[in-house]
Design an enzyme around this catalytic site. Structure first.
Site, PDB file in Angstrom:
ATOM      1  N   LYS A 168       0.812  -1.183   0.119  1.00  0.00           N
ATOM      2  CA  LYS A 168       0.068   0.022   0.109  1.00  0.00           C
ATOM      3  C   LYS A 168       0.968   1.134  -0.035  1.00  0.00           C
ATOM      4  O   LYS A 168       1.895   1.291   0.863  1.00  0.00           O
ATOM      5  CB  LYS A 168      -0.912  -0.068   1.151  1.00  0.00           C
ATOM      6  N   ASP A 197      -0.682  -0.071  -4.509  1.00  0.00           N
ATOM      7  CA  ASP A 197      -2.143   0.265  -4.303  1.00  0.00           C
ATOM      8  C   ASP A 197      -2.269   1.535  -3.483  1.00  0.00           C
ATOM      9  O   ASP A 197      -1.982   1.905  -2.735  1.00  0.00           O
ATOM     10  CB  ASP A 197      -2.894  -0.813  -3.555  1.00  0.00           C
ATOM     11  N   GLU A 223      -1.938   0.549  -8.732  1.00  0.00           N
ATOM     12  CA  GLU A 223      -3.238   0.130  -8.424  1.00  0.00           C
ATOM     13  C   GLU A 223      -4.235   1.557  -7.885  1.00  0.00           C
ATOM     14  O   GLU A 223      -3.784   2.259  -6.897  1.00  0.00           O
ATOM     15  CB  GLU A 223      -3.526  -0.924  -7.581  1.00  0.00           C
ATOM     16  N   GLU A 249     -11.704  -2.471  -8.999  1.00  0.00           N
ATOM     17  CA  GLU A 249     -12.459  -2.969  -7.822  1.00  0.00           C
ATOM     18  C   GLU A 249     -13.620  -2.077  -7.284  1.00  0.00           C
ATOM     19  O   GLU A 249     -14.679  -2.455  -6.853  1.00  0.00           O
ATOM     20  CB  GLU A 249     -11.528  -3.177  -6.753  1.00  0.00           C
ATOM     21  N   ASP A 272     -14.225  -7.040  -9.603  1.00  0.00           N
ATOM     22  CA  ASP A 272     -14.499  -7.515  -8.386  1.00  0.00           C
ATOM     23  C   ASP A 272     -16.170  -8.250  -8.583  1.00  0.00           C
ATOM     24  O   ASP A 272     -17.083  -7.452  -9.133  1.00  0.00           O
ATOM     25  CB  ASP A 272     -14.777  -6.430  -7.258  1.00  0.00           C
ATOM     26  N   HIS A 299     -10.152  -8.255  -7.806  1.00  0.00           N
ATOM     27  CA  HIS A 299      -9.967  -7.741  -6.347  1.00  0.00           C
ATOM     28  C   HIS A 299     -10.843  -8.586  -5.354  1.00  0.00           C
ATOM     29  O   HIS A 299     -11.889  -8.999  -5.317  1.00  0.00           O
ATOM     30  CB  HIS A 299     -10.610  -6.293  -6.340  1.00  0.00           C
ATOM     31  N   GLU A 319      -5.732 -12.438  -5.996  1.00  0.00           N
ATOM     32  CA  GLU A 319      -5.067 -11.549  -4.674  1.00  0.00           C
ATOM     33  C   GLU A 319      -5.387 -12.650  -3.338  1.00  0.00           C
ATOM     34  O   GLU A 319      -6.387 -13.046  -3.060  1.00  0.00           O
ATOM     35  CB  GLU A 319      -5.891 -10.322  -4.758  1.00  0.00           C
TER      36      GLU A 319
END
Length: 362
Positions: A168, A197, A223, A249, A272, A299, A319
């Site tokens: 992240k 992300d 992301e 997502e 997703d 996602h 993931e």
């Protein structure tokens, strides 16, 4: 005739297995919408959807008050017809999260019925491209973790055979993001994929600036750097960097994906199944992405996405974020860093009824 005789919904709170933070929020719990659809042939399909802590009761109300009453008497084999009928009945609230999440719970239950009736696993029913898919790990990359913890988690994932790890980003200072990424890259070497992300936390200008700072970390994708409705911003970012831009997502319609792909704003599609409205539209997005020669790396929801990613030729990654272990009898099978699609009929999720009952809140 496999006519629907009954459809019910419940809200189940599933606790997170570890603290999860990103640039904009914390994952508090999984509010799980569970739908069961029974037919006159004696079969019951179970589907589900989710939120990450808010809005679950609103989705439940949409199901109970509007969607489920339309199901009895329908032929459960007519999945496209049922999906479209339900979608059209909610025109005032589409396209949007509440409706899509509700539709997904119904649609996945119908696909579960499809598999049970034909005695086929979902990965074959939905396309049958291959029985296993590579995994990348997100659980060791949360924003609150120290650099040392990020490195430790990445090395542990590498030892387990995972092909990639995701970190992240969105620290206040760009230097902090950069130093964390470079430390992980140095630890894992150049061959393992490293993703980042930002969880929609940046402006277009800031995303371009950070992408330039991240270039020498050899990233596999960047992301959700911008809000999901900023198609033009993502297109500008994609033009400015060699790092593939990953989005999807937070998109709730096929048309949104079409716009991104048509404008070259998506290098990786992360559709997703819950947020797009179920398996039926998920497959359409996956095939749309294939037409643009773009990979699908969905996602979350690994227990369901493993079968869908295995079904299509452009499915590249699943993931790794385990979330259903507290309410299922079996876990996702992992072999040498690859997720194995279940071969049991239907969705392949072995729910534990007692544990679900203990966590049912509505």
């Amino acid at each position: 005739m496999p006519v629907i005789t009954q459809a019910t919904a419940a809200l189940v709170d599933i606790e997170v297995e570890t603290v999860r933070t990103d640039a904009v929020q914390s994952f508090l719990k999984q509010e799980t919408l569970l739908v069961e659809i029974s037919t006159d042939e004696g079969l019951t399909g179970v589907g589900y959807s989710y939120t990450i802590g808010t809005g679950g009761r609103a989705v439940l109300a949409m199901l109970r008050d509007h969607l489920l009453p339309l199901l009895p008497g329908q032929d459960s084999r007519n999945v496209e017809h049922i999906w479209t009928t339900l979608f059209r009945s909610t025109r005032a609230t589409t396209v949007g999260a509440i409706t899509s999440l509700a539709l997904a719970a119904v649609d996945t239950a119908l696909w579960d019925l499809r598999g049970l009736r034909s005695q086929s696993p979902l990965w074959q029913l939905a396309g049958g491209y291959r029985p296993e898919v590579p995994l990348y790990d997100t659980e060791g990359g949360w924003l609150h973790l120290s650099t040392e913890e990020l490195v430790e988690g990445a090395l542990a994932s590498q030892q387990r055979g995972f092909r990639g790890v995701k970190i992240k980003v969105g620290k206040e200072h760009i230097a902090d993001d950069r130093s964390r990424l470079l430390a992980v890259r140095e630890a894992i070497g150049q061959e393992m994929h490293l993703m980042v992300d930002a969880n929609q936390s940046m402006t277009s200008a800031e995303a371009i600036r950070r992408a330039r700072a991240f270039e020498d970390a050899n990233l596999f994708w960047f992301e959700e750097p911008l809000p999901a409705d900023d198609v033009s911003g993502h297109a500008r970012l994609a033009e400015s960097t060699s790092i593939p831009v990953a989005v999807g997502e937070s998109m709730y319609s096929i048309a949104q994906f079409r716009d991104y792909l048509h404008r070259g704003a998506a290098g990786i599609v992360q559709v997703d199944v819950a947020r797009i409205g179920g398996i039926t539209p998920w497959l359409k997005v996956a095939h749309l992405a294939e037409a643009y020669n773009v990979a699908v790396c969905p996602h979350f929801l690994m227990e369901l996405h493993v079968s869908l990613t295995a079904a299509v030729p452009n499915g590249e990654y699943v993931e790794y974020i385990p979330q259903l272990r507290g309410v299922t009898n079996t876990e996702l099978e992992i072999r040498d860093g690859r997720a194995i699609a279940p071969n049991t009929p239907g969705l392949g999720i072995d729910w534990n009824r007692d544990r679900l009952d203990d966590r049912t809140v509505a």
